[in-house]
Design a protein around this motif. Sequence first.
Motif, PDB file in Angstrom:
ATOM      1  N   THR A 266       0.837  -1.199   0.000  1.00 58.40           N
ATOM      2  CA  THR A 266       0.000   0.000   0.000  1.00 58.40           C
ATOM      3  C   THR A 266       0.874   1.252   0.000  1.00 58.40           C
ATOM      4  O   THR A 266       0.624   2.191  -0.755  1.00 58.40           O
ATOM      5  CB  THR A 266      -0.934   0.000   1.230  1.00 58.40           C
ATOM      6  OG1 THR A 266      -1.731  -1.187   1.189  1.00 58.40           O
ATOM      7  CG2 THR A 266      -1.820   1.214   1.254  1.00 58.40           C
ATOM      8  N   TYR A 267       1.919   1.266   0.823  1.00 58.35           N
ATOM      9  CA  TYR A 267       2.834   2.403   0.890  1.00 58.35           C
ATOM     10  C   TYR A 267       3.537   2.584  -0.458  1.00 58.35           C
ATOM     11  O   TYR A 267       3.637   3.704  -0.964  1.00 58.35           O
ATOM     12  CB  TYR A 267       3.842   2.185   2.011  1.00 58.35           C
ATOM     13  CG  TYR A 267       4.704   3.384   2.301  1.00 58.35           C
ATOM     14  CD1 TYR A 267       4.309   4.340   3.231  1.00 58.35           C
ATOM     15  CD2 TYR A 267       5.933   3.563   1.658  1.00 58.35           C
ATOM     16  CE1 TYR A 267       5.097   5.447   3.510  1.00 58.35           C
ATOM     17  CE2 TYR A 267       6.715   4.666   1.921  1.00 58.35           C
ATOM     18  CZ  TYR A 267       6.299   5.599   2.846  1.00 58.35           C
ATOM     19  OH  TYR A 267       7.089   6.687   3.098  1.00 58.35           O
ATOM     20  N   ARG A 268       4.023   1.483  -1.031  1.00 55.03           N
ATOM     21  CA  ARG A 268       4.712   1.544  -2.328  1.00 55.03           C
ATOM     22  C   ARG A 268       3.802   2.132  -3.393  1.00 55.03           C
ATOM     23  O   ARG A 268       4.210   2.978  -4.182  1.00 55.03           O
ATOM     24  CB  ARG A 268       5.147   0.144  -2.739  1.00 55.03           C
ATOM     25  CG  ARG A 268       5.795   0.088  -4.117  1.00 55.03           C
ATOM     26  CD  ARG A 268       5.725  -1.284  -4.729  1.00 55.03           C
ATOM     27  NE  ARG A 268       4.345  -1.672  -4.944  1.00 55.03           N
ATOM     28  CZ  ARG A 268       3.963  -2.912  -5.219  1.00 55.03           C
ATOM     29  NH1 ARG A 268       4.842  -3.881  -5.288  1.00 55.03           N
ATOM     30  NH2 ARG A 268       2.691  -3.190  -5.408  1.00 55.03           N
TER      31      ARG A 268
ATOM     32  N   GLU B 143       8.803  -4.029   4.798  1.00 52.19           N
ATOM     33  CA  GLU B 143       8.599  -2.619   5.119  1.00 52.19           C
ATOM     34  C   GLU B 143       9.269  -1.763   4.059  1.00 52.19           C
ATOM     35  O   GLU B 143      10.305  -2.147   3.496  1.00 52.19           O
ATOM     36  CB  GLU B 143       9.201  -2.327   6.493  1.00 52.19           C
ATOM     37  CG  GLU B 143       8.887  -1.002   7.073  1.00 52.19           C
ATOM     38  CD  GLU B 143       9.442  -0.840   8.480  1.00 52.19           C
ATOM     39  OE1 GLU B 143       9.193   0.211   9.067  1.00 52.19           O
ATOM     40  OE2 GLU B 143      10.132  -1.746   8.983  1.00 52.19           O
TER      41      GLU B 143
ATOM     42  N   PHE C  61      10.081   2.604   3.067  1.00 53.34           N
ATOM     43  CA  PHE C  61      10.042   3.997   3.519  1.00 53.34           C
ATOM     44  C   PHE C  61      10.723   4.863   2.498  1.00 53.34           C
ATOM     45  O   PHE C  61      11.728   4.462   1.890  1.00 53.34           O
ATOM     46  CB  PHE C  61      10.754   4.128   4.882  1.00 53.34           C
ATOM     47  CG  PHE C  61      10.846   5.543   5.350  1.00 53.34           C
ATOM     48  CD1 PHE C  61       9.762   6.167   5.932  1.00 53.34           C
ATOM     49  CD2 PHE C  61      12.020   6.255   5.204  1.00 53.34           C
ATOM     50  CE1 PHE C  61       9.842   7.476   6.364  1.00 53.34           C
ATOM     51  CE2 PHE C  61      12.108   7.575   5.627  1.00 53.34           C
ATOM     52  CZ  PHE C  61      11.011   8.187   6.205  1.00 53.34           C
TER      53      PHE C  61
END
Length: 103
Positions: free
Chosen positions: A20-22, A99, A101
Motif C-alpha cells: 500500500t505504501y509503495r 517494510e 520507507f
Amino acid sequence: MTDDFMGPPWQLDWVEAARTYRDALPEEVRKQVREGVTELVTARNPYLPQDELPTGLYLEPARSSRPRGPHILAFDRGRGWLRFTFVHRAEDPQIVVEEIFWQ
C-alpha cells in the motif's frame, strides 16, 4: 545429490502495508523501487555484494549480527529503503518485502 536447485528469478511477495505504501509513492520513486527489486529477484544470491548493484542502490544486513537475516535495500541515493528477507525453502523460495520507507 541432484541439480534441482531452484534459482532466480525468485518469487516476490509484499506485506500488505508495504504494498500500500509503495503504491502511494510518486511514479519516479516506484520506478526506482522496481529497479531495485528486479536486481534482488534476478540475483543468484539476493544478499548480493554491494558492487553488483546499480548506482543509487546499496544493500546491507539490517543487523550485523544476523548476516543471513533481514536486509535493507536503499534506493534513491539513500532517501528511501525497503526491508526484506529471503526465505530459502526447498520449494518456492521467495523474497518477502516487509517494510518500505521514502522521504
